[in-house]
Design an enzyme around this catalytic site. Structure first.
Site, mmCIF file in Angstrom:
data_model
loop_
_atom_site.group_PDB
_atom_site.id
_atom_site.type_symbol
_atom_site.label_atom_id
_atom_site.label_comp_id
_atom_site.label_asym_id
_atom_site.label_seq_id
_atom_site.Cartn_x
_atom_site.Cartn_y
_atom_site.Cartn_z
ATOM 1 N N ARG A 131 -6.807 9.298 6.644
ATOM 2 C CA ARG A 131 -7.364 10.307 5.721
ATOM 3 C C ARG A 131 -7.184 11.764 6.111
ATOM 4 O O ARG A 131 -7.762 12.626 5.444
ATOM 5 C CB ARG A 131 -8.872 10.061 5.511
ATOM 6 C CG ARG A 131 -9.265 8.632 5.149
ATOM 7 C CD ARG A 131 -8.677 8.199 3.861
ATOM 8 N NE ARG A 131 -9.302 6.972 3.352
ATOM 9 C CZ ARG A 131 -8.693 6.141 2.532
ATOM 10 N NH1 ARG A 131 -7.450 6.380 2.118
ATOM 11 N NH2 ARG A 131 -9.307 5.070 2.094
ATOM 12 N N ASP A 150 -5.060 -2.472 7.339
ATOM 13 C CA ASP A 150 -5.199 -1.657 6.116
ATOM 14 C C ASP A 150 -6.545 -0.912 6.150
ATOM 15 O O ASP A 150 -7.188 -0.727 5.105
ATOM 16 C CB ASP A 150 -5.072 -2.523 4.863
ATOM 17 C CG ASP A 150 -4.940 -1.711 3.582
ATOM 18 O OD1 ASP A 150 -4.724 -0.496 3.679
ATOM 19 O OD2 ASP A 150 -5.048 -2.297 2.488
HETATM 20 O O1 DOR Z 1 -7.814 -0.960 -1.042
HETATM 21 C C1 DOR Z 1 -6.977 -0.148 -0.681
HETATM 22 N N1 DOR Z 1 -7.311 1.096 -0.299
HETATM 23 N N2 DOR Z 1 -5.693 -0.500 -0.658
HETATM 24 C C2 DOR Z 1 -4.710 0.395 -0.414
HETATM 25 O O2 DOR Z 1 -3.572 0.031 -0.421
HETATM 26 C C3 DOR Z 1 -5.033 1.810 -0.206
HETATM 27 C C4 DOR Z 1 -6.367 1.931 0.346
HETATM 28 C C5 DOR Z 1 -6.883 3.349 0.415
HETATM 29 O O3 DOR Z 1 -6.120 4.212 0.856
HETATM 30 O O4 DOR Z 1 -8.035 3.565 0.100
#
Ligand code: DOR
Length: 442
Positions: A62, A298
């Site tokens: 982020r 992820d």
């Molecule tokens: O659930 C998700 N959130 N999948 C993604 O691929 C991106 C991620 C995010 O950046 O919040």
């Protein structure tokens, strides 16, 4: 600084041995060092296992732009605590990482703020092919073949054909078919039931997009890594990998399914969505059988306030980097897999998929990115103890057996039993793509 770790069971390539490991500066200098070896610090690791540091090849930290959710300092504290010594971060920050200039700015930021080693993907857009062709200092190109958090999306066939045919870096993708998702969303318009997230982003959406990406990779003979596989059917497609394809599964797709929405609601809303218990089992089997090679998180934090908005206002994504290794060590404890397999999925395989130099193994000359784990330690995951800036975990309240207890990044002990030493930053990971990826290396 020389550190001698004695009496651990050391997970070496191919075997677990009761040997000493000598760290000299930032490298592993010796394994099974002579008895008279001296060091500045000698650690008695009786009862513990020494493993290579985890490489998490899919995180969202982020920074820049969305630092109210997460930032490099909090995220990499979470990494250090969780035994993750290198992360590869996705481009959907603000601004999105879609040029060399923005990539280098991120690298510069991380050189000052990251406690662990780092790399950053370059994001594809329908119009940045020149940037993608010239890119270096990156693990590869990330394509959102289906939209998720942020506005990165490439789903026109012409643009995808160009990216696969004209670029040389490895490609990875978020695979959910945009048209299917939009059609399902229109059908379920007005819903506020988070369980519908799995009906909107359904099995078909994932399978169609993965099939499409595999077709592009095979036709253009382009190295391709499928991110966060969520269905058993995609796992079947991967069996025919033809030595070009690798894939990843995330803990949430292994351990949660649609039945968990009742208990956890929007906390476990993510993209690709959760599927069924049968998918959990098929994904686990694909991992055991080697059709999926990597476990990554992820890690996609959002604040609790954001997550607690009613569906579909709630954003998709959950934090995991802090607990992923422990979740997998708990599987070792449960007899579902072996420690060597966890090390393969989380350390060696990602290093090979992304051609990372000097990482993923305990071997002489490799970087001293190391983790001591206690396979007997039992502890409960608690929101209050999370280092991630968002301050919560979907596994809150869950007791796991098997935890990382000490973490070294480039020979520097960054985490020890709940305490951090933030005096030394991590370093940029080096990618040598001439190595040819996972299937070209052993
Ligand atoms: O659930 C998700 N959130 N999948 C993604 O691929 C991106 C991620 C995010 O950046 O919040």
């Amino acid at each position: 600084m020389r550190t001698l770790i004695k009496n651990a069971q050391v997970v070496l390539p191919g075997s677990i041995n009761h040997v000493s490991v000598l760290i000299d500066g930032d490298k592993i200098a010796d394994i099974d060092a002579p008895i008279q070896t001296t060091a500045d610090e000698t650690i008695d690791a009786t009862g513990l296992y020494l493993i290579p540091g985890v490489i998490d090849d899919q995180v969202h930290f982020r920074e820049p732009g969305l630092t109210h959710k997460e930032d490099l300092l909090h995220a990499t504290r979470a990494c250090a605590k969780g035994g993750v010594t290198t992360f590869l971060e996705m481009p959907n920050t603000k601004p999105a990482t879609v040029t060399q200039k923005l990539l280098h700015e991120k690298l510069d930021l991380a050189s000052r703020r990251s406690l662990v080693n780092y790399g950053f993907y370059l994001g594809a857009t329908p119009h940045n092919i020149l940037e993608l062709k010239q890119a270096h200092r990156t693990p590869g190109i990330k394509i959102f073949i289906g939209s998720s958090t942020g506005d990165l999306l490439v789903d026109e066939q012409i643009a995808l054909e160009r990216i696969f045919s004209e670029t040389t870096l490895p490609i990875t993708a978020h695979c959910e078919d945009e048209a299917t998702v939009r059609e399902n969303a229109a059908r379920l318009k007005g819903t506020s039931d988070v369980a519908d997230h799995s009906r909107i982003r359904d099995h078909q959406a994932a399978v169609i997009a993965t099939r499409r990406a595999l077709d592009l990779a095979f036709r253009h003979k382009h190295r391709f890594h499928v991110l966060h596989v969520s269905t058993g059917e995609e796992a079947k497609l991967l069996m025919d990998h033809r030595r070009l394809i690798t894939a990843e599964v995330c803990p949430h797709h292994l351990f949660f399914n649609v039945d968990d929405y009742v208990r956890l609601g929007t906390l476990i809303q993510m993209n690709p969505s959760l599927k069924n218990a049968a998918d959990n089992a098929q994904l686990w089997q694909a991992l055991l059988d080697g059709h999926i090679q990597v476990v990554a998180t992820d890690h996609a934090p959002h604040t609790l306030i954001e997550k607690q908005q009613p569906y579909p206002l709630s954003p998709s994504g959950l934090p995991a980097v802090e607990n992923s290794l422990a979740l997998m060590l708990n599987c070792v404890h449960q007899g579902k897999c072996k420690l060597e397999q966890v090390v393969h999925w989380m350390c060696d395989a990602p290093a090979r998929v992304w051609d990372i130099v000097g990482k993923g193994r305990i071997a002489v000359g490799y970087d001293a990115d190391l983790v001591l784990v206690d396979l007997e330690r039992r502890a409960v995951i608690r929101n209050e103890e999370q280092q991630t800036k968002c301050g919560w975990s979907p596994w809150h309240g869950e007791e796991l057996t098997g935890w990382p207890v000490r973490t070294w990044v480039l020979g520097h002990e960054v985490f020890r039993e709940g305490r951090f030493d933030e005096s030394q930053p991590g370093r940029e990971a080096i990618f040598d793509h001439a190595r040819g990826g996972y299937w070209a290396t052993a």
